[in-house]
Scaffold this active site. Structure first.
Site, PDB file in Angstrom:
ATOM      1  N   PRO A 132      11.494   7.655  43.472  1.00  0.00           N
ATOM      2  CA  PRO A 132      12.811   8.005  42.931  1.00  0.00           C
ATOM      3  C   PRO A 132      13.827   8.273  44.043  1.00  0.00           C
ATOM      4  CG  PRO A 132      11.336   9.888  42.812  1.00  0.00           C
ATOM      5  CD  PRO A 132      10.508   8.747  43.317  1.00  0.00           C
ATOM      6  N   VAL A 133      14.946   7.560  43.990  1.00  0.00           N
ATOM      7  CA  VAL A 133      16.011   7.712  44.984  1.00  0.00           C
ATOM      8  C   VAL A 133      17.292   8.086  44.248  1.00  0.00           C
ATOM      9  CG1 VAL A 133      17.409   6.536  46.716  1.00  0.00           C
ATOM     10  CG2 VAL A 133      14.949   6.068  46.572  1.00  0.00           C
ATOM     11  N   ALA A 150      10.963  32.543  56.319  1.00  0.00           N
ATOM     12  CA  ALA A 150      10.690  32.684  54.887  1.00  0.00           C
ATOM     13  C   ALA A 150      11.935  32.376  54.066  1.00  0.00           C
ATOM     14  CB  ALA A 150      10.199  34.099  54.584  1.00  0.00           C
ATOM     15  N   TYR A 193      21.118  27.157  46.908  1.00  0.00           N
ATOM     16  CA  TYR A 193      20.284  27.281  48.105  1.00  0.00           C
ATOM     17  C   TYR A 193      21.135  27.496  49.347  1.00  0.00           C
ATOM     18  CZ  TYR A 193      17.873  25.767  52.292  1.00  0.00           C
ATOM     19  OH  TYR A 193      17.390  25.685  53.578  1.00  0.00           O
ATOM     20  N   SER A 194      22.079  26.599  49.605  1.00  0.00           N
ATOM     21  CA  SER A 194      22.872  26.720  50.832  1.00  0.00           C
ATOM     22  C   SER A 194      23.730  27.988  50.810  1.00  0.00           C
ATOM     23  CB  SER A 194      23.745  25.481  51.035  1.00  0.00           C
ATOM     24  OG  SER A 194      24.598  25.242  49.942  1.00  0.00           O
ATOM     25  N   THR A 225      20.241  26.625  58.151  1.00  0.00           N
ATOM     26  CA  THR A 225      20.309  25.206  57.838  1.00  0.00           C
ATOM     27  C   THR A 225      21.729  24.677  58.019  1.00  0.00           C
ATOM     28  OG1 THR A 225      20.168  23.602  56.010  1.00  0.00           O
ATOM     29  CG2 THR A 225      20.597  25.873  55.413  1.00  0.00           C
ATOM     30  N   ASP A 226      21.845  23.376  58.319  1.00  0.00           N
ATOM     31  CA  ASP A 226      23.169  22.765  58.415  1.00  0.00           C
ATOM     32  C   ASP A 226      23.849  22.677  57.052  1.00  0.00           C
ATOM     33  OD1 ASP A 226      21.561  20.793  57.294  1.00  0.00           O
ATOM     34  OD2 ASP A 226      22.026  19.257  58.788  1.00  0.00           O
ATOM     35  N   GLU A 227      23.097  22.898  55.985  1.00  0.00           N
ATOM     36  CA  GLU A 227      23.675  22.801  54.643  1.00  0.00           C
ATOM     37  C   GLU A 227      24.727  23.875  54.375  1.00  0.00           C
ATOM     38  OE1 GLU A 227      21.122  21.834  51.326  1.00  0.00           O
ATOM     39  OE2 GLU A 227      19.515  21.245  52.708  1.00  0.00           O
ATOM     40  N   GLY A 262      26.231  17.952  42.642  1.00  0.00           N
ATOM     41  CA  GLY A 262      26.799  18.469  43.884  1.00  0.00           C
ATOM     42  C   GLY A 262      26.138  17.933  45.134  1.00  0.00           C
ATOM     43  N   SER A 278      22.858  30.818  49.450  1.00  0.00           N
ATOM     44  CA  SER A 278      21.974  31.949  49.766  1.00  0.00           C
ATOM     45  C   SER A 278      21.666  32.001  51.257  1.00  0.00           C
ATOM     46  CB  SER A 278      20.681  31.858  48.954  1.00  0.00           C
ATOM     47  OG  SER A 278      19.871  30.765  49.372  1.00  0.00           O
ATOM     48  N   LYS A 279      21.513  30.830  51.882  1.00  0.00           N
ATOM     49  CA  LYS A 279      21.264  30.814  53.330  1.00  0.00           C
ATOM     50  C   LYS A 279      22.502  31.271  54.096  1.00  0.00           C
ATOM     51  CE  LYS A 279      18.087  29.729  55.237  1.00  0.00           C
ATOM     52  NZ  LYS A 279      16.924  30.552  55.681  1.00  0.00           N
TER      53      LYS A 279
END
Length: 340
Positions: free
Chosen positions: A208-209, A82, A153-154, A125-127, A278, A156-157
């Site tokens: 979109p890229v 989760a 995000y990273s 995650t690898d992030e 970032g 928080s992980k």
């Protein structure tokens, strides 16, 4: 064996449920998911009436709900999938990712300790390692690489990982952590790169890229990830981190062009947009630890995995259509009422 799988209605969590029900049909499973936008009850519809499987609709951040669930079920194993996992959303609303990814994990850890869970596995995650330079293909993330996060995000992980490992060191809770590279495969929410590009290409819409699309990611087929998690739960050493990578490094623009080639669509659909704030340059995992200690190796090369993934989305366009139209939220609302 009774296992709690949190976030099981999401992409990776539901793939893990499929994998485990096939590999370990004698186990009992409870899937806990609050069915936010990225959860989809249809992802686990096949399992809802299976013996030994139960769905519970609730949030990992709800302390009373989680405590009552642990007291009732007496779990042996907890696998925490989760999470709020989209970087762009975390940039817009960092409070939400901290609430779910950090405080929600803490709630689970407290319950796991209180009810003496035999293994708590944290999906990461690898992030959390930040990024690597594009001009150093010899560099890889190992379990010893310092944490150097780039996004809410990273971050928080990383916070959740550190909490889990602290519960091992401080309280002796048998915790393991896995940090995986970018997953792909069927039933991935179409805000992520591969399903988004497939959905737009099928509709002849612009793709979109970010920037020039030169950012590099290591792609891991979701079923290979599930196998790794199963091995870590069964044979991994408490207190340890295991990196799980696919040996499939690709520039984002390469991935997009692969999708277009498979679908027979022109590169003219590619639309370069302003880069993400970032934006990490390159992710690359060294999975030699899990290979040496647990015998895990990725079995799906990118060419095979991306072909089968694209074919699944072609054959199941209604799944994506329901998400893009918002129709799936109606199914989730009914499920939330039924399984609350």
């Amino acid at each position: 064996m009774k296992m709690l799988i949190t976030g099981g209605a999401g992409f990776i969590g539901s793939a893990f449920i499929r994998y485990m029900l096939k590999k370990h049909p004698d186990y009992e499973y409870v899937c806990l998911d609050c069915l936010t936008y990225a959860g989809n009850i249809k992802n686990i519809e096949f399992a809802l009436n299976m013996p030994g499987f139960r769905f519970a609709c609730g949030s990992i951040s709800d302390k009373d709900y989680v405590d009552a669930l642990f007291e009732k079920e007496k779990f042996d194993v907890v696998v925490n999938f989760a999470a709020e996992s989209h970087v762009d959303r975390s940039i817009k609303n960092p409070d939400l990712v901290v609430e779910t990814n950090v405080m929600g994990t803490l709630t689970l850890l407290n319950a796991a300790r209180k009810y003496e869970v035999k293994r708590f596995h944290q999906i990461s995650t690898d992030e959390v390692y930040g990024d690597l330079p594009l001009d150093r293909p010899d560099l890889f993330f190992t379990e010893e690489t310092p944490i150097r996060t780039s996004s809410p995000y990273s971050s928080s992980k990383a916070g959740a990982d550190l909490l889990a490992l602290a519960f091992y060191r401080t309280y002796g809770l048998p915790v393991t952590v896995s940090r995986c590279s970018n997953n792909y495969g069927p039933r991935q929410f179409p805000e992520k790169l591969i399903p988004l590009m497939i959905a737009k290409a099928l509709r002849d819409e612009p793709l979109p890229v970010y920037g020039e699309g030169l950012n590099v990611r290591d792609w891991l087929y979701v079923d290979d990830h599930c196998k790794a998690v199963d091995l870590i739960i069964s044979n991994g050493k408490p207190g340890e981190i295991y990196n799980v990578g696919g040996h499939n490094e690709k520039q984002n623009i390469e991935v997009v062009k692969t999708v277009l080639d498979r679908l027979g669509k022109p590169y003219g659909l590619i639309e370069h947009v302003a880069d993400r704030a970032g934006h990490d340059l390159r992710y690359a995992i060294d999975p030699s630890k899990i290979s040496a200690q647990l015998g895990w190796e990725p079995e799906t090369d990118f060419e095979t995995g991306i072909a089968s993934t694209i074919d699944w989305y072609i054959e199941n366009r209604s799944w994506t259509d329901d998400i893009l139209s918002g129709e799936y939220l109606k199914y989730n609302e009914k499920a939330a009422e039924k399984y609350a």
